[in-house]
Design a protein around this motif. Structure first.
Motif, PDB file in Angstrom:
ATOM      1  N   ALA A  10       0.840  -1.205   0.000  1.00 52.28           N
ATOM      2  CA  ALA A  10       0.000   0.000   0.000  1.00 52.28           C
ATOM      3  C   ALA A  10       0.872   1.251   0.000  1.00 52.28           C
ATOM      4  O   ALA A  10       0.580   2.225  -0.711  1.00 52.28           O
ATOM      5  CB  ALA A  10      -0.928  -0.007   1.207  1.00 52.28           C
ATOM      6  N   ARG A  11       1.940   1.265   0.792  1.00 52.80           N
ATOM      7  CA  ARG A  11       2.843   2.421   0.840  1.00 52.80           C
ATOM      8  C   ARG A  11       3.515   2.628  -0.503  1.00 52.80           C
ATOM      9  O   ARG A  11       3.585   3.745  -1.021  1.00 52.80           O
ATOM     10  CB  ARG A  11       3.900   2.213   1.941  1.00 52.80           C
ATOM     11  CG  ARG A  11       4.847   3.400   2.117  1.00 52.80           C
ATOM     12  CD  ARG A  11       5.873   3.170   3.208  1.00 52.80           C
ATOM     13  NE  ARG A  11       6.566   1.903   3.139  1.00 52.80           N
ATOM     14  CZ  ARG A  11       7.586   1.639   2.307  1.00 52.80           C
ATOM     15  NH1 ARG A  11       8.018   2.544   1.474  1.00 52.80           N
ATOM     16  NH2 ARG A  11       8.182   0.460   2.322  1.00 52.80           N
ATOM     17  N   GLU A  12       3.961   1.530  -1.124  1.00 49.44           N
ATOM     18  CA  GLU A  12       4.619   1.647  -2.434  1.00 49.44           C
ATOM     19  C   GLU A  12       3.651   2.160  -3.488  1.00 49.44           C
ATOM     20  O   GLU A  12       4.010   2.985  -4.332  1.00 49.44           O
ATOM     21  CB  GLU A  12       5.182   0.287  -2.850  1.00 49.44           C
ATOM     22  CG  GLU A  12       6.380  -0.158  -2.037  1.00 49.44           C
ATOM     23  CD  GLU A  12       6.780  -1.591  -2.334  1.00 49.44           C
ATOM     24  OE1 GLU A  12       6.110  -2.262  -3.159  1.00 49.44           O
ATOM     25  OE2 GLU A  12       7.768  -2.064  -1.741  1.00 49.44           O
ATOM     26  N   THR A  13       2.423   1.678  -3.461  1.00 50.82           N
ATOM     27  CA  THR A  13       1.423   2.126  -4.424  1.00 50.82           C
ATOM     28  C   THR A  13       1.120   3.601  -4.232  1.00 50.82           C
ATOM     29  O   THR A  13       1.007   4.364  -5.196  1.00 50.82           O
ATOM     30  CB  THR A  13       0.129   1.294  -4.274  1.00 50.82           C
ATOM     31  OG1 THR A  13       0.451  -0.086  -4.418  1.00 50.82           O
ATOM     32  CG2 THR A  13      -0.901   1.682  -5.309  1.00 50.82           C
ATOM     33  N   ARG A  14       0.973   4.008  -2.972  1.00 55.41           N
ATOM     34  CA  ARG A  14       0.706   5.426  -2.678  1.00 55.41           C
ATOM     35  C   ARG A  14       1.840   6.301  -3.187  1.00 55.41           C
ATOM     36  O   ARG A  14       1.609   7.351  -3.815  1.00 55.41           O
ATOM     37  CB  ARG A  14       0.496   5.593  -1.170  1.00 55.41           C
ATOM     38  CG  ARG A  14      -0.021   6.955  -0.775  1.00 55.41           C
ATOM     39  CD  ARG A  14      -0.369   7.079   0.718  1.00 55.41           C
ATOM     40  NE  ARG A  14       0.589   6.434   1.605  1.00 55.41           N
ATOM     41  CZ  ARG A  14       0.360   5.321   2.310  1.00 55.41           C
ATOM     42  NH1 ARG A  14      -0.812   4.713   2.232  1.00 55.41           N
ATOM     43  NH2 ARG A  14       1.269   4.809   3.088  1.00 55.41           N
ATOM     44  N   GLU A  15       3.065   5.889  -2.951  1.00 59.67           N
ATOM     45  CA  GLU A  15       4.222   6.653  -3.418  1.00 59.67           C
ATOM     46  C   GLU A  15       4.240   6.715  -4.945  1.00 59.67           C
ATOM     47  O   GLU A  15       4.557   7.753  -5.530  1.00 59.67           O
ATOM     48  CB  GLU A  15       5.515   6.022  -2.903  1.00 59.67           C
ATOM     49  CG  GLU A  15       5.729   6.200  -1.420  1.00 59.67           C
ATOM     50  CD  GLU A  15       6.910   5.415  -0.899  1.00 59.67           C
ATOM     51  OE1 GLU A  15       7.542   4.660  -1.701  1.00 59.67           O
ATOM     52  OE2 GLU A  15       7.202   5.514   0.298  1.00 59.67           O
ATOM     53  N   LYS A  16       3.891   5.615  -5.573  1.00 57.41           N
ATOM     54  CA  LYS A  16       3.866   5.568  -7.028  1.00 57.41           C
ATOM     55  C   LYS A  16       2.822   6.533  -7.571  1.00 57.41           C
ATOM     56  O   LYS A  16       3.071   7.254  -8.540  1.00 57.41           O
ATOM     57  CB  LYS A  16       3.546   4.130  -7.453  1.00 57.41           C
ATOM     58  CG  LYS A  16       3.642   3.859  -8.911  1.00 57.41           C
ATOM     59  CD  LYS A  16       3.535   2.350  -9.103  1.00 57.41           C
ATOM     60  CE  LYS A  16       2.793   1.998 -10.339  1.00 57.41           C
ATOM     61  NZ  LYS A  16       2.560   0.576 -10.502  1.00 57.41           N
ATOM     62  N   PHE A  17       1.629   6.586  -6.938  1.00 57.07           N
ATOM     63  CA  PHE A  17       0.578   7.504  -7.382  1.00 57.07           C
ATOM     64  C   PHE A  17       0.954   8.966  -7.122  1.00 57.07           C
ATOM     65  O   PHE A  17       0.584   9.854  -7.884  1.00 57.07           O
ATOM     66  CB  PHE A  17      -0.766   7.182  -6.713  1.00 57.07           C
ATOM     67  CG  PHE A  17      -1.478   6.021  -7.337  1.00 57.07           C
ATOM     68  CD1 PHE A  17      -1.629   5.919  -8.707  1.00 57.07           C
ATOM     69  CD2 PHE A  17      -2.009   5.014  -6.545  1.00 57.07           C
ATOM     70  CE1 PHE A  17      -2.288   4.856  -9.279  1.00 57.07           C
ATOM     71  CE2 PHE A  17      -2.663   3.947  -7.107  1.00 57.07           C
ATOM     72  CZ  PHE A  17      -2.805   3.849  -8.476  1.00 57.07           C
ATOM     73  N   GLU A  18       1.680   9.207  -6.044  1.00 52.35           N
ATOM     74  CA  GLU A  18       2.082  10.589  -5.735  1.00 52.35           C
ATOM     75  C   GLU A  18       3.081  11.119  -6.764  1.00 52.35           C
ATOM     76  O   GLU A  18       3.136  12.319  -7.014  1.00 52.35           O
ATOM     77  CB  GLU A  18       2.684  10.651  -4.325  1.00 52.35           C
ATOM     78  CG  GLU A  18       1.650  10.495  -3.237  1.00 52.35           C
ATOM     79  CD  GLU A  18       2.270  10.384  -1.846  1.00 52.35           C
ATOM     80  OE1 GLU A  18       3.516  10.327  -1.735  1.00 52.35           O
ATOM     81  OE2 GLU A  18       1.496  10.338  -0.880  1.00 52.35           O
ATOM     82  N   GLU A  19       3.834  10.236  -7.368  1.00 54.81           N
ATOM     83  CA  GLU A  19       4.821  10.643  -8.356  1.00 54.81           C
ATOM     84  C   GLU A  19       4.203  10.863  -9.731  1.00 54.81           C
ATOM     85  O   GLU A  19       4.834  11.444 -10.612  1.00 54.81           O
ATOM     86  CB  GLU A  19       5.923   9.587  -8.459  1.00 54.81           C
ATOM     87  CG  GLU A  19       6.762   9.455  -7.204  1.00 54.81           C
ATOM     88  CD  GLU A  19       7.711   8.262  -7.271  1.00 54.81           C
ATOM     89  OE1 GLU A  19       7.713   7.549  -8.298  1.00 54.81           O
ATOM     90  OE2 GLU A  19       8.433   8.045  -6.300  1.00 54.81           O
ATOM     91  N   MET A  20       2.958  10.390  -9.946  1.00 51.41           N
ATOM     92  CA  MET A  20       2.326  10.488 -11.260  1.00 51.41           C
ATOM     93  C   MET A  20       1.791  11.887 -11.511  1.00 51.41           C
ATOM     94  O   MET A  20       1.412  12.594 -10.586  1.00 51.41           O
ATOM     95  CB  MET A  20       1.162   9.497 -11.368  1.00 51.41           C
ATOM     96  CG  MET A  20       1.553   8.071 -11.449  1.00 51.41           C
ATOM     97  SD  MET A  20       0.082   7.092 -11.657  1.00 51.41           S
ATOM     98  CE  MET A  20       0.788   5.579 -12.153  1.00 51.41           C
ATOM     99  N   THR A  21       1.727  12.191 -12.800  1.00 51.93           N
ATOM    100  CA  THR A  21       1.137  13.471 -13.209  1.00 51.93           C
ATOM    101  C   THR A  21      -0.377  13.316 -13.215  1.00 51.93           C
ATOM    102  O   THR A  21      -0.894  12.195 -13.239  1.00 51.93           O
ATOM    103  CB  THR A  21       1.605  13.846 -14.627  1.00 51.93           C
ATOM    104  OG1 THR A  21       1.096  12.885 -15.546  1.00 51.93           O
ATOM    105  CG2 THR A  21       3.117  13.936 -14.710  1.00 51.93           C
TER     106      THR A  21
END
Length: 126
Positions: A10-21
């Motif tokens: 969940a943390r990795e997914t959240r970080e991945k979404f935060e980096e997206m445009t």
């Protein structure tokens, strides 16, 4: 401190979404919506198939119940008919026994008379 697999993912997914445009996020959301619509359509189709199969099964079961009732009725009629024939057969057997006894007694009396005549003819000369 050890994270559980679920929390780490969940943390990795959240970080991945935060980096997206915003456009990338919109594309991901659109993909998920389409996927959800496809799955919903499949579920509706499967529900339709299930309903159709259940209706067909109900029809088959109703036909089988009708056949079983018909066979049960015929079986009951046959059992009653066999009972009636059994009674007639017993009556015939009783009357047959009396007739057989009469026949044997007549045959015995004829044999006795024949033997008596034979002995009489041997004993009394001409």
């Amino acid at each position: 401190q050890r994270e559980s697999k679920r929390a780490r993912k969940a943390r990795e997914t959240r970080e991945k979404f935060e980096e997206m445009t915003p456009q990338e996020l919109e594309d991901v959301m659109e993909w998920h919506r389409r996927r959800q619509e496809e799955l919903t359509a499949q579920i509706l189709q499967y529900a339709s198939y299930l309903k159709k199969n259940a209706t067909q099964a109900l029809t088959v079961v109703q036909q089988d119940v009708g056949r079983i009732a018909h066979v049960e009725k015929q079986t009951d009629e046959n059992v009653e008919r066999v009972k009636g024939e059994n009674v007639k057969l017993r009556q015939h057997l009783k009357s047959s026994n009396a007739c057989t006894l009469l026949l044997w007694s007549i045959m015995l009396s004829v044999m006795v008379v024949f033997f008596s005549m034979y002995m009489f003819m041997r004993v009394v000369p001409k």
